[in-house]
Design an enzyme around this catalytic site. Structure first.
Site, short mmCIF file in Angstrom:
data_model
loop_
_atom_site.label_atom_id
_atom_site.label_comp_id
_atom_site.label_asym_id
_atom_site.label_seq_id
_atom_site.Cartn_x
_atom_site.Cartn_y
_atom_site.Cartn_z
N HIS A 192 0.84 -1.21 0.00
CA HIS A 192 0.00 0.00 0.00
C HIS A 192 0.87 1.25 0.00
O HIS A 192 2.05 1.21 0.34
CB HIS A 192 -0.93 0.02 1.22
CG HIS A 192 -2.16 -0.82 1.05
ND1 HIS A 192 -2.16 -2.18 1.32
CD2 HIS A 192 -3.41 -0.52 0.62
CE1 HIS A 192 -3.36 -2.67 1.06
NE2 HIS A 192 -4.14 -1.68 0.64
N LYS B 229 -0.91 4.99 4.38
CA LYS B 229 -1.88 4.09 5.02
C LYS B 229 -1.47 3.85 6.47
O LYS B 229 -0.33 3.53 6.76
CB LYS B 229 -1.96 2.76 4.26
CG LYS B 229 -2.99 1.81 4.84
CD LYS B 229 -3.26 0.64 3.91
CE LYS B 229 -4.27 -0.32 4.51
NZ LYS B 229 -5.59 0.26 4.76
#
Ligand code: NAD
Length: 268
Positions: free
Chosen positions: A157, A161
């Site tokens: 990610h 995040k």
């Protein structure tokens, strides 16, 4: 006769996902954007945030006031998990259905949200991943786990995040854990030269979380068996990948009951 449009409040409207939701609902005649809520960009026009699409709705801060004024059918929210329970309470006590996409909502809060939905007879949804391809990846992983119990997950990610592992990786591991018909092969205790080198363990599936600028949301589920491996990979390359699922949930939620968790419940 013109079909009734679904009246929508977008929460977290100024965020990266919120702006994508604004674009999605403002370019679909099935929806009518009636309010946009965020704690930043207050007073900004959603036309600016959504790239000159849709009505000129101004971002406001007070969700409860927006719900009272506009009496929408549904809220679509990508804000922060810490406010999920409170926002579910405000929505259900006004009989407004909600579709939540912020990840990391705890099991205890989900149980309370389920009670709110049932007590008020107002259906809600929590969907940790709205990408159709990601839901299929989990479905295929469940099938594979019946025959190949040894699996590891690598999720990738963007560097902003907060939670790790991702909600999708947690859910995939749990589904693999439940679908296995035999236990994973026991491994020798690892001699770790760096803390965490074997990842975290979820339902006896090692999960590795990569966070780097340039990434969006990606996951590999790798199965190993005698003389073979199987890799199932999904890539969300653009936030638009989530919008088909978001719109489907917003259109469907009122026909469900209680709290529905996961897009798979309405896809399969
Ligand atoms: P972001 O930080 O860009 O946006 C979040 C927005 O919410 C910000 O504008 C912030 O001001 C606003 N916000 C925070 N608390 C608020 C509150 N109490 N009231 C109103 N607004 C509030 O983050 P993002 O990248 O848009 O992601 C948001 C969430 O969505 C994260 O939890 C992320 O993990 C999740 N997400 C889920 C999916 C999915 O498919 N379910 C996909 C991508 C991201």
């Amino acid at each position: 006769m013109e079909q009734q449009r679904l009246r929508v409040v977008v929460v977290g409207a100024a965020g990266r996902m919120g702006r994508e939701v604004l674009r999605a609902v403002c370019s679909d005649p099935a929806f009518e954007l009636v309010a946009a809520v965020d704690r930043s960009e207050i007073g900004s026009s959603t036309r600016e945030l959504a790239g000159h699409l849709g009505p000129n709705v101004l971002v406001e801060e007070d969700l409860a006031a927006a719900l009272d004024r506009t009496k929408p059918d549904v809220t679509i929210e990508f804000s922060h998990q810490s406010v999920a329970l409170e926002h579910a309470k405000w929505a259900t006590e006004r009989n407004v259905s909600f579709v939540f996409g912020m990840t990391g909502i705890s099991g205890a809060h989900l149980a309370e949200m389920e009670k709110l939905c049932l007590d008020s007879k107002t259906p809600g949804m929590y969907v940790p991943n709205f990408a159709i391809g990601a839901v299929l990846m989990m479905h295929f992983a469940e099938i594979a786990a019946k025959w190949l119990p040894d699996a590891e997950i690598i999720e990738f990610h963007h560097d902003r995040k907060e939670d790790a592992p991702s909600g999708t990786a947690m859910l995939t591991a749990e589904k693999i854990g439940k679908a296995r018909t035999s236990a994973p092969t026991p491994l020798p205790k690892p001699l770790l030269k760096a803390e965490g080198a074997r990842g975290g363990s979820v339902s006896e599936v090692p999960v590795h979380s990569v966070r780097l600028p340039g990434l969006l949301a990606h996951q590999e589920v790798i199965f190993g068996g005698p003389g073979e491996t199987l890799t199932i990979r999904h890539d969300s390359l653009d936030r638009a990948s989530f919008m088909q699922g978001v719109k489907l949930c917003a259109k469907t939620v009122k026909s469900l009951s209680g709290l529905t968790i996961g897009l798979d419940k309405i896809l399969f």
